[in-house]
Write an enzyme that holds these catalytic residues in place. Sequence first.
Site, PDB file in Angstrom:
ATOM      1  N   GLU A 189      -6.658  -7.857  -2.207  1.00  0.00           N
ATOM      2  CA  GLU A 189      -6.930  -6.874  -3.524  1.00  0.00           C
ATOM      3  C   GLU A 189      -5.709  -6.712  -4.920  1.00  0.00           C
ATOM      4  O   GLU A 189      -4.621  -5.726  -3.892  1.00  0.00           O
ATOM      5  CB  GLU A 189      -7.102  -6.238  -3.389  1.00  0.00           C
ATOM      6  CG  GLU A 189      -8.263  -5.249  -4.715  1.00  0.00           C
ATOM      7  CD  GLU A 189      -9.158  -4.463  -3.956  1.00  0.00           C
ATOM      8  OE1 GLU A 189      -9.810  -4.395  -3.225  1.00  0.00           O
ATOM      9  OE2 GLU A 189      -9.282  -3.597  -5.412  1.00  0.00           O
ATOM     10  N   ARG A 234       0.804  -1.380   0.131  1.00  0.00           N
ATOM     11  CA  ARG A 234       0.204   0.331  -0.216  1.00  0.00           C
ATOM     12  C   ARG A 234       0.890   1.238  -0.103  1.00  0.00           C
ATOM     13  O   ARG A 234       1.538   1.350   1.195  1.00  0.00           O
ATOM     14  CB  ARG A 234      -0.772   0.630   1.322  1.00  0.00           C
ATOM     15  CG  ARG A 234      -1.954   1.057   1.333  1.00  0.00           C
ATOM     16  CD  ARG A 234      -3.158   1.296   2.805  1.00  0.00           C
ATOM     17  NE  ARG A 234      -3.717  -0.796   3.061  1.00  0.00           N
ATOM     18  CZ  ARG A 234      -4.561  -0.580   2.278  1.00  0.00           C
ATOM     19  NH1 ARG A 234      -5.528   0.429   1.806  1.00  0.00           N
ATOM     20  NH2 ARG A 234      -5.861  -1.722   2.408  1.00  0.00           N
ATOM     21  N   SER A 281      -9.933  -4.931  -9.254  1.00  0.00           N
ATOM     22  CA  SER A 281     -10.835  -4.300  -8.984  1.00  0.00           C
ATOM     23  C   SER A 281     -12.047  -4.283 -10.721  1.00  0.00           C
ATOM     24  O   SER A 281     -11.480  -2.787 -10.759  1.00  0.00           O
ATOM     25  CB  SER A 281     -11.156  -3.271  -7.917  1.00  0.00           C
ATOM     26  OG  SER A 281     -12.306  -3.324  -8.151  1.00  0.00           O
TER      27      SER A 281
END
Length: 423
Positions: free
Chosen positions: A350, A276, A353
Amino acid sequence: MFAMLDVRTIREHPDLVKHAVEVKGIDLDVDALVALEAEVRRLRHEVDNAMGERKRRSKEFGRADEATRERLRAEQAEFDVRLSATKDEHAVRAAELQDLMLQVPGIPWDQAPVGAGEAENVVIKKVGTPPTFDFEPLDHVTLLEERGWAEFARARNVSGERAYALRGDAVLLERAVLSYALDLLVTRSFTPISVPSLVREAALVGTGMFPKGREETYELPADDLFLAGTGEVALVGLHAGEILDKAQLPLLYAGISPCFRREIGSAGRDVRGLVRVHQFEKVEQFVVCEADDAESEKWHQALLDCAEQLLLDLDLAYEVVECSTGDMGLGKFRMNDINTWFPSLESFRETHSCSTLHDWQARRASLRYRDTDGTIKHAHTLNNTAAATPRLLVALIENHQNADRTVTVPPVLRPYLQGREVL
RNA sequence: GGAGGCGUCGCCUAGUCCGGUCUAUGGCGCCCGCCUGCUAAGCGGGUUGAGGGCUACAACCCUCUCGCGAGUUCAAAUCUCGCCGCCUCCGCCA
């Protein structure tokens, strides 16, 4: 005028909106909105009639003699006081309505799992098996540092938390993944396009990022610009305000751009490594198609398929998730996340998306097309990640690491790395 | 950073100096109809977008829309200011 749903739809079917508000967990008083809309419409009507009156008086003035003109001027001054009062009220109430309209959700797919958030998401597909190692695998941070493939401490001295600098083969591998993703989309008829990351506020409102995501977005007040968190902002913005010809549809774009996110809502999470970060590179799939449920469903599957193909080609295990109503976000009709296996996290995270927005986003951005029968319609828009690095890079090197600290390059990437099989 | 020019209903364009029948001109393209063995040409009509009235998403009517916004005025495509965009030149610079 931004509107996520046709005002008529909201007015005539408030229950649909209320239901969407409920399942998406949004704080919005639909009844108040409907009442305000009626009020704005009433004021508008009043202003319209007064404007017509003013127009007629003005014409009369042109034909009148000087004495009459004096009288008309006086009358008109009085009339204008009332008119401008009504106008002001209309403007105030319309602005209030606008604020509310920006919070109206898109109606979600009736088969999406209903739930408050991520916890209610449903895994609908699992592909591949997470690798097993006959040695103690390293997490990407350790591996990158051992191989001299990244600078963390030094980069953070320069740019603060979550900063990183890739080095050596990591840079080449990143470039290879992005190139491969772009080429894959090109073979599927997507037009590669590099888009600005520096965007105006209107583009962010048009995409649906604002007002809700404002604090998640870097702002450059000296220039009235923002740093987009995804290429989607510019991709939607490119055709905002246009009326396309139906023959131009579908528009298929493979957008590439640096992306910036403040990660305000996830402070303290994933602070280690490249999972991240505030700045990353992304190849984005983006589609504008005609306003037809079957058509956008078709493209949704196509976008999902491209992403899955990429992960298959990279030999990564992944799962496809049907996102719940509470997780999918304000404007979305349907959202499927793809989570890829991260050995060091011992879980799927993830990496993609995939979203169908129906005409919600197109309404905001006023992205329309002229149908074959001549009627003008709001298009449908869809988007999905193709490849976002460095997060995807983490999955690659962790999954494909070897006991000797080398990383095996998936065959599809070798042409981008002078044929090297390991790094 | 400096100087100048420009933005009209798909495209091109008249109008902007000297504000008012501009409910914006003309051409091209497109749509409908007429004519015609077919096609082309010709003739007639239509063709910005948004909201509203009415409500059957038809017809009709009203308001707004001449890049966007504000101002001046009884009245703004036309005058003033701000913003956005495009073009040209100078300076600087990957």
